[in-house]
Scaffold this motif. Structure first.
Motif: not given
Length: 205
Positions: A100-107, A138-147
């Motif tokens: 079970x996963x509530x969400x993901x945040x990555x850089x 700056x060369x940065x990818x930022x993603x945040x997803x939640x259920x």
């Protein structure tokens, strides 16, 4: 006729009944008080011992639960080269079946001197996209997803979390690497269940 008359000593005055009652009550009260004091003295240690656990239990009940069972980290995030040219996929997988996963945040970092036109497209695993930004400077990818509250997201075998497209500026090595400080995977209880990450280095011609 002989008359035998015997004089009697005068009878002492009887003790009033109310005085007797007060005396008896006083004696009984003194006896009860003495017996109670003796019992309290003899059992003072026992009473103290019996009461102490109750006080400790009351105090411990007020403390928050700090030994909550933690989720075991089991999720891996990886950037892998896709079949399509100039495309990479961000993959998510878990050692635990139906994790079970509530969400993901990555850089993810990349070198803007080597890559341009970088874009990110999330998959439909999570219905809510909180953040999806790419900084070409700056060369940065930022993603945040939640259920969403009414949905359940489970991760098992490797699935695509998002797709990166890019254009190389010149031949050479292009690297997409995760930032350890800004990359987390939230489990069902809010714990970080991210176990590992894998970066991608592509040799372009």
């Amino acid at each position: 006729m002989i008359s035998n008359t015997q004089s009697k000593s005068p009878m002492p005055n009887p003790i009033p009944e109310h005085a007797v009652n007060r005396f008896v009550i006083g004696v009984l009260a003194a006896a009860i008080l003495a017996a109670t004091s003796f019992l309290l003295y003899k059992n003072s240690d026992t009473v103290s011992t019996l009461r102490q656990p109750a006080r400790q239990m009351d105090e411990s009940d007020k403390l928050p639960m700090i030994n909550k069972e933690q989720s075991t980290p089991s999720v891996e995030l990886a950037v892998v080269e896709a079949k399509e040219k100039n495309t990479a996929n961000i993959m998510i997988s878990s050692e635990t079946i139906e994790q079970l996963v509530d969400g993901v945040e990555l850089i993810i970092h990349f070198d803007p001197n080597l890559v341009t036109n970088v874009s990110l497209k999330p998959s439909q695993i999570f219905s809510s996209v909180v953040r999806n930004t790419v900084s070409a400077e700056t060369g940065v990818i930022n993603l945040a997803v939640v259920r969403l509250p009414d949905e359940t997201v489970t991760i098992g075998t490797e699935v695509t979390l998002a797709t990166i497209t890019y254009t190389p500026k010149q031949p050479g090595e292009i690297t997409f690497s995760f930032a350890a400080d800004g990359t987390v995977v939230a489990g069902n209880q809010g714990d970080d269940i991210l176990k590992s990450t894998k970066n991608l280095t592509i040799l372009t011609k």
